[in-house]
Write a protein that holds these residues in place. Structure first.
Motif, mmCIF file in Angstrom:
data_model
loop_
_atom_site.group_PDB
_atom_site.id
_atom_site.type_symbol
_atom_site.label_atom_id
_atom_site.label_comp_id
_atom_site.label_asym_id
_atom_site.label_seq_id
_atom_site.Cartn_x
_atom_site.Cartn_y
_atom_site.Cartn_z
ATOM 1 N N GLN A 431 4.768 0.676 -2.823
ATOM 2 C CA GLN A 431 3.371 0.284 -2.967
ATOM 3 C C GLN A 431 3.312 -1.181 -3.383
ATOM 4 O O GLN A 431 4.085 -1.615 -4.241
ATOM 5 C CB GLN A 431 2.656 1.143 -4.023
ATOM 6 N N PRO A 432 2.409 -1.959 -2.803
ATOM 7 C CA PRO A 432 2.279 -3.361 -3.221
ATOM 8 C C PRO A 432 1.727 -3.461 -4.637
ATOM 9 O O PRO A 432 0.861 -2.676 -5.031
ATOM 10 C CB PRO A 432 1.294 -3.943 -2.202
ATOM 11 N N LYS A 433 2.252 -4.409 -5.400
ATOM 12 C CA LYS A 433 1.783 -4.608 -6.771
ATOM 13 C C LYS A 433 0.773 -5.755 -6.789
ATOM 14 O O LYS A 433 1.118 -6.911 -6.993
ATOM 15 C CB LYS A 433 2.967 -4.914 -7.684
ATOM 16 N N ARG A 434 -0.472 -5.398 -6.530
ATOM 17 C CA ARG A 434 -1.490 -6.441 -6.387
ATOM 18 C C ARG A 434 -2.806 -6.074 -7.069
ATOM 19 O O ARG A 434 -3.809 -6.738 -6.852
ATOM 20 C CB ARG A 434 -1.747 -6.706 -4.913
ATOM 21 N N THR A 435 -2.821 -5.017 -7.864
ATOM 22 C CA THR A 435 -4.069 -4.578 -8.487
ATOM 23 C C THR A 435 -3.942 -4.516 -10.003
ATOM 24 O O THR A 435 -2.844 -4.388 -10.557
ATOM 25 C CB THR A 435 -4.485 -3.186 -7.972
ATOM 26 N N ALA A 436 -5.090 -4.629 -10.656
ATOM 27 C CA ALA A 436 -5.172 -4.486 -12.115
ATOM 28 C C ALA A 436 -6.556 -3.952 -12.453
ATOM 29 O O ALA A 436 -7.487 -4.041 -11.638
ATOM 30 C CB ALA A 436 -4.937 -5.827 -12.803
ATOM 31 N N THR A 437 -6.695 -3.387 -13.634
ATOM 32 C CA THR A 437 -7.990 -2.887 -14.086
ATOM 33 C C THR A 437 -8.304 -3.451 -15.465
ATOM 34 O O THR A 437 -7.390 -3.709 -16.273
ATOM 35 C CB THR A 437 -8.011 -1.351 -14.150
#
Length: 505
Positions: A431-437
């Protein structure tokens, strides 16, 4: 008998009769050992782990057909999948059908098929921009051209496609396999001009497979093609969804794996009483959406549909059918630089329990030319791994998109990225590591160290439903984000190489 008459609208035709779907209760006797589809279709099912024999392959009961013909009922199309026929029926014939125990349902056909383009066609530069936005070069680096993948295109017409320079290679290498005219079945001239709209399908085909020298219009340059003309113009005459369903059933029977359609049913009749209603874009009401779900769930097809161009029409705005079908890959349109929704692109209804559109990509000429870009991508990914099930392929396309998993009903999960999709096929755990919350403590939040000058924000009510999209300026590396109103619960920020999902308290 108990008869399900779906609605009372009537589709007047020139001889004074009305056109209806007539759905039967059963298929009667059939030979369970007979093969009703091609060897290629059977091979596809074996590859995908689907049952070789399916009841929906069995033709409509011939006895019922003869009974209708004995009443001088004018039959148009037969649908194995829906166990139904379409026919021109008088009031007297309608009453007779209503009394027959073998008839389950009679439904009037009173819908219009609308081309999902704005009347102009993309330039080579615009096609190139769409491919660049999706990192399509990674497909070429992998040697992927959709070679051997069977693609069906359902459209208005294919005027002059056999003489178009961008499709010359398709004919030279005999990649065009067959074309059928479902409007005029006796016609064998699939590439002739019937109406002023017939060039539309030619341009869609170019968007899937076109190239001139090293310049590419589409990605599936070595696919095999089956074409179906299902409509006789946008404004001049009413269109029948039974042509579309008959076309897709035929495509399944010859082993097609991907179907592209840049047509949709929605609104636009001269008599507005004959329009679909927005609430009917529920994935269940229209026969065409039911057929899409059968195609995907039972037949293993990938159905890719233009979402529609009604986003600017206040009385409508939402996707047209079959873009509302749960199992379809519905494709919207974005702007080029900021990846916001193109103003005309239709949005997903907020009453659906699933997200529409599924994905989007750049097109300034209508979602007609977004869908074939995604079809080309899908075909190349199938070449990479032919054993991919259609639902697995759909998941990869969605998960490769730049906003995933923070989708919205404006552009779905965003723009699929070919390089990401290829990595997912090679390693299904990657999975690409490109998100944050983030969950700000107040209604104003400052994000520091932002490297881009502008950020796209999708302010949402709930998980998917966009209140509004906005382009926000970054000043000295700081982005000041304000909650626009208390009903907004989520905001998705597109920072280019990163996506942040903000949960407002």
């Amino acid at each position: 008998m108990e008869l399900n008459a779906v609605n009372d609208k009537k589709n007047e035709i020139s001889n004074g009769k009305n056109k209806y779907w007539v759905v039967f209760r059963d298929k009667g006797w059939f030979d369970p050992n007979k093969q009703y589809v091609s060897d290629q279709t059977i091979a596809n099912r074996v590859l995908l782990g689907l049952p070789r024999f399916q009841m929906s392959d069995v033709p409509v009961n011939a006895l019922y057909i003869r009974k209708l013909q004995a009443q001088n009922i004018e039959l148009q199309h037969q649908s194995r999948w829906l166990n139904a026929v379409t026919a021109n029926i008088s009031e007297e014939q309608y009453q007779w059908l209503s009394s027959q125990s073998f008839v389950k349902e009679i439904t009037p056909i009173s819908t219009k098929l609308v081309i999902a383009s704005n009347g102009t066609f993309p330039t080579q530069k615009q096609f190139a921009n769409a491919l660049q936005q999706m990192n399509a070069k990674s497909l070429l680096k992998d040697g992927l051209t959709a070679k051997g993948i069977k693609i069906g295109i359902v459209d208005v017409g294919f005027d002059g496609a056999n003489e178009l320079g961008a499709l010359r290679h398709v004919f030279k290498k005999k990649q065009f396999k067959e074309g059928r005219d479902f409007v005029n079945p006796k016609s064998k001239r699939i590439f002739r001009r019937h109406t002023s709209d017939d060039y539309h399908g030619t341009q869609v085909w170019k968007a899937v497979a076109g190239k001139v020298g090293q310049k590419r219009f589409g990605m599936a340059t070595e696919a095999e093609f089956y074409l179906a003309r299902t409509d006789h113009g946008v404004k001049e005459a009413r269109t029948e969804e039974d042509n579309w369903i008959a076309a897709v059933e035929w495509m399944d029977s010859v082993g097609v794996r991907i179907v592209n359609t840049s047509l949709g049913y929605s609104t636009g009749f001269t008599d507005s009483r004959e329009d679909y209603k927005p609430k009917e874009m529920d994935g269940k009401t229209s026969k065409i959406s039911r057929a899409v779900d059968i195609a995907v769930k039972q037949k293993g097809l990938v159905i890719i549909v233009a979402a529609g161009n009604e986003g600017d029409i206040r009385s409508w705005r939402i996707v047209s059918t079959p873009g509302d079908a749960r199992e379809a890959i519905s494709v919207g349109a974005t702007n080029l630089k900021m990846r916001t929704k193109a103003s005309y692109s239709s949005i997903g209804p907020d009453f659906l329990p699933y997200l529409k559109p599924n994905v989007s990509c750049f097109s300034s000429n209508g979602t007609s030319f977004s869908a074939p870009v995604i079809s080309g991508l899908a075909a190349c990914l199938l070449q990479k791994k032919p054993s991919l099930k259609n639902t697995e392929l759909r998941d990869i396309i969605e998960k490769s998109a730049h906003l995933y998993p923070y989708g919205n009903n404006f552009i779905g999960y965003g723009i699929p990225q070919a390089d990401v999709a290829l990595k997912m096929i090679e390693d299904n755990t990657w999975q690409p590591k490109r998100t944050a919350t983030y969950s700000p403590k107040s209604n104003t939040w400052v994000l520091r160290g932002v490297k881009v000058k502008k950020v796209v924000a999708f302010h949402k009510r709930g998980k998917f439903w966009v209140y509004k999209q906005a382009r926000l300026k970054v000043r000295d590396g700081d982005l000041v984000l304000k909650r626009p109103k208390n009903s907004v619960t989520h905001t998705t920020l597109d920072l280019g190489d990163k996506v942040i999902e903000v949960h407002w308290k």
